[in-house]
Write a protein that holds these residues in place. Structure first.
Motif, PDB file in Angstrom:
ATOM      1  N   SER A 152       0.760  -1.232   0.023  1.00  0.00           N
ATOM      2  CA  SER A 152      -0.229  -0.030   0.183  1.00  0.00           C
ATOM      3  C   SER A 152       0.740   0.934  -0.122  1.00  0.00           C
ATOM      4  N   ILE A 154       0.282   4.948   1.001  1.00  0.00           N
ATOM      5  CA  ILE A 154      -0.761   5.948   1.273  1.00  0.00           C
ATOM      6  C   ILE A 154      -0.142   7.032   1.791  1.00  0.00           C
ATOM      7  N   LYS A 172      -2.915   2.791   8.831  1.00  0.00           N
ATOM      8  CA  LYS A 172      -3.446   3.564   7.595  1.00  0.00           C
ATOM      9  C   LYS A 172      -4.121   2.695   6.589  1.00  0.00           C
ATOM     10  N   VAL A 173      -4.072   1.326   6.772  1.00  0.00           N
ATOM     11  CA  VAL A 173      -4.642   0.488   5.787  1.00  0.00           C
ATOM     12  C   VAL A 173      -6.011  -0.005   6.471  1.00  0.00           C
ATOM     13  N   TYR A 199      -8.780  -5.433  -1.740  1.00  0.00           N
ATOM     14  CA  TYR A 199      -9.021  -4.242  -0.684  1.00  0.00           C
ATOM     15  C   TYR A 199      -8.617  -3.147  -1.369  1.00  0.00           C
ATOM     16  N   GLU A 200      -9.251  -2.029  -1.482  1.00  0.00           N
ATOM     17  CA  GLU A 200      -9.299  -0.716  -2.080  1.00  0.00           C
ATOM     18  C   GLU A 200      -7.578  -0.199  -1.996  1.00  0.00           C
ATOM     19  N   SER A 201      -7.022  -0.133  -0.866  1.00  0.00           N
ATOM     20  CA  SER A 201      -5.726   0.497  -0.824  1.00  0.00           C
ATOM     21  C   SER A 201      -4.637  -0.218  -0.769  1.00  0.00           C
TER      22      SER A 201
END
Length: 614
Positions: A152, A154, A172-173, A199-201
């Motif tokens: 990820s 982010i 953060k995830v 998962y989106e991230s």
């Protein structure tokens, strides 16, 4: 094999985040039950869980080496099968080694050759290396994607891990799933699109790819892919070369400092590897080879032949055990265990998978782990050599979609109208199919039929095979068992990729050239046995159990599955005679026990992972 995780955050001293790193690392404890290690230096934090296979005393990670003013640190999951050759070359170049493990060989290879070290590796791997001189982290995944790596990015933080659960342990995830994630779960699945983490991230580093994360951002690139070229060898030379490659890769993958066994189904692929392994053990004086097989209570009573499974495995397993004189272990499961395993296998994947096919493998690996730490498996031969029925049926070759999912409209009809409208399922799978076909490296001069078979091979190698490799990794590593897959040696895959279809089907048989290559290795009746897939339960008690399990979910108004599906449609299927169908999960229809089990997995996943749909 191991579990790796960590995060990089520029302009922050991560020593204050040691507890977070430890939590992420411990989430992968099942992958590495033998040891744990963490390392933090400025903006870089690495965590590692170890399953000791080579040099148990000295192979602790994260491993660090120093070159002049530079610091290099590695977290690594996998096996480098040509480590002895690389070690000799590096010693010749002036390097000194403190251990006998392949981790140090990989780390020093990066020090010497940088990212170009990937071209020299033969193995299965996912790793990250902190390079203080260049102030970046270099990541890579093996050519066929046997070992997983998720990440990820982010804001100012880069987070990675062997499994999504390690990333989800970072604050953060978040476990958010959007339209694409639902399409992957309900329409494309089980063959998840490469690079998608659902998962989106979360994304997945694709097979044969590397990436560099530095202060200037993230760069991802392919370092290997299939290359199309004319095949110059005739059938005789092709068979000879295949046997040479198989023998070499099998023997490389049998090297271990802990017990190794073989999975034996009595089919062509696993029998061949078991025979090569038994012969190697005999020649090297290592004694009797151990083999394992799986079956289900009362399968002998309930088995019915169909195109995907033309006959039962048990007589063929007995035939090979007698032929090879192996120390064989018969593992058998009953319905209650299989139903319960659906949830353990969902936890292992961090998402729903292949229903009872996942669950039974999880249970199988758990039993094997009691007697061995490393196993070899015949995974991937059907994708590489063209063994599945869909390679040989014109209606599937011409279906215009993925051959294991030729009824996406039926799948879509199981969704609620709101979800169907949101995710546009038929458009989504159409786009994914077009994307896959557009990637196929074409070869000038091929006939229309040859080109069609090349497309089918590509779809299987890059879309279906990763699903089975992911399944094998997750179910085995969930119990601390390392499974090696010799048919995924990249030299073998690249060579077979260019063998013309008329030679691949030598003698008019599926995988005919592989059968020819194994003449003299296997008894003739086993050599020419019709393909049979990983065994499934045929006990009607399993259908009854998973159907009732799903009906209970549908009766619970708090079930998170309900807003996503057309419950009345599911109830209609459950009450129909077709509910007893035992079509394979990866066949042309999602029906019967697999549908009920899969939807139960989806509900458990949504609930236990606190998934937010948005």
């Amino acid at each position: 094999m191991c579990g790796i995780t960590g995060f990089i955050q520029w302009n922050r001293d991560l020593t204050q985040d040691s507890e977070l790193l430890l939590e992420m690392t411990e989430s992968l404890g099942h992958r590495g039950p033998d040891a744990s290690g963490t390392w933090i230096s400025g903006p870089c934090a690495f965590g590692h869980r170890r399953l000791s296979v080579m040099d148990p005393e000295n192979g602790a990670q994260p491993m660090i080496t120093y070159q002049e003013d530079s610091v290099y640190s590695i977290v690594y999951n996998g096996e480098i099968y040509n480590a002895p050759e690389l070690r000799r070359e590096l010693i010749h170049r002036g390097y000194h080694f403190r251990t006998h493990c392949d981790t140090e060989v990989l780390l020093q290879s990066y020090v010497e050759w940088g990212p170009d070290c990937l071209d020299r590796l033969n193995g299965i791997f996912a790793f990250g290396i902190w390079d203080s001189m260049k102030e970046h982290v270099f990541f890579a995944r093996d050519r066929l994607g046997v070992k997983p790596l998720f990440y990820s990015h982010i804001e100012d933080t880069f987070i990675f891990g062997s499994e999504p659960k390690a990333l989800l342990a970072h604050p953060k995830v978040e476990p958010v799933v959007g339209a694409e994630g639902l399409a992957e779960i309900f329409i494309v699945g089980p063959a998840r699109t490469p690079g998608h983490g659902v998962y989106e991230s979360i994304k997945e580093l694709r097979a044969g790819h590397a990436m560099i994360y530095s202060r200037s951002g993230l760069k991802t690139y392919a370092y290997w892919s299939l290359e199309s070229a004319p095949h110059e060898d005739d059938a005789e030379h092709t068979a000879s070369r295949l046997r040479e490659l198989l023998q070499d890769t099998a023997e490389r993958q049998l090297i271990s400092d802990v017990p190794v066994c073989s999975l034996l189904s009595g089919g062509l692929d696993s029998s061949a590897l078991s025979a090569l392994a038994a012969d190697y053990y005999n020649r090297t004086g290592q004694g009797q080879m151990s083999t394992y097989s799986v079956d289900y209570v009362d399968n002998d009573r309930h088995f019915k032949t169909h195109s995907f499974q033309p006959d039962a495995d048990t007589p063929w397993i007995k035939r090979m055990v007698e032929e090879l004189n192996t120390d064989h272990h018969w593992i058998q499961f009953d319905t209650p265990e299989l139903v319960e395993s659906l949830y353990a296998s969902t936890q292992a994947r961090d998402m729903p998978g292949m229903a009872d096919v996942d669950g039974s493998l999880y249970l199988f690996c758990k039993e094997i782990k009691k007697g061995a730490t490393v196993a070899i498996s015949g995974e991937a031969a059907d994708e590489i050599f063209g063994g599945y029925p869909w390679f040989h049926r014109e209606e599937l070759l011409n279906s215009g979609t993925f051959p294991w999912s030729t009824a996406p409209d039926m799948r879509a009809s199981l969704l609620s109208p709101e979800i169907r409208e949101w995710i546009s399922p038929l458009d989504y799978i159409g786009d994914r199919y077009s994307q896959a076909v557009a990637e196929v490296p074409k070869l000038d001069g091929e006939t229309k039929q040859q080109a069609k078979m090349r497309v089918m091979s590509y779809l299987n190698i890059t879309r279906f095979m990763p699903t089975l490799l992911d399944r094998k990794d997750r179910m085995s590593m969930a119990v601390g068992l390392e499974v090696r897959v010799p048919y995924c040696d990249h030299r073998l895959v690249q060579y077979v990729w260019n063998i013309p279809w008329e030679i691949k089907t030598f003698g008019g048989r599926e995988k005919g050239i592989l059968r020819k290559a194994l003449e003299g290795v296997l008894p003739e009746d086993v050599l020419y046995r019709k393909k049979s897939p990983y065994p499934k339960t045929h006990n009607p008690s399993y259908l009854a159990a998973v159907k009732q399990q799903l009906l209970d979910i549908l009766d619970d108004p708090t079930s998170p599955l309900l807003p996503l599906i057309d419950a009345s449609k599911i109830r209609e299927i459950a009450s129909s005679e077709g509910a007893s169908s035992h079509l394979p999960w990866f066949g042309q229809l999602m029906s019967g026990p697999q549908l009920f089990a899969y939807l139960s997995q989806v509900n458990a996943w949504l609930k236990n992972y606190h998934v937010t749909i948005r």
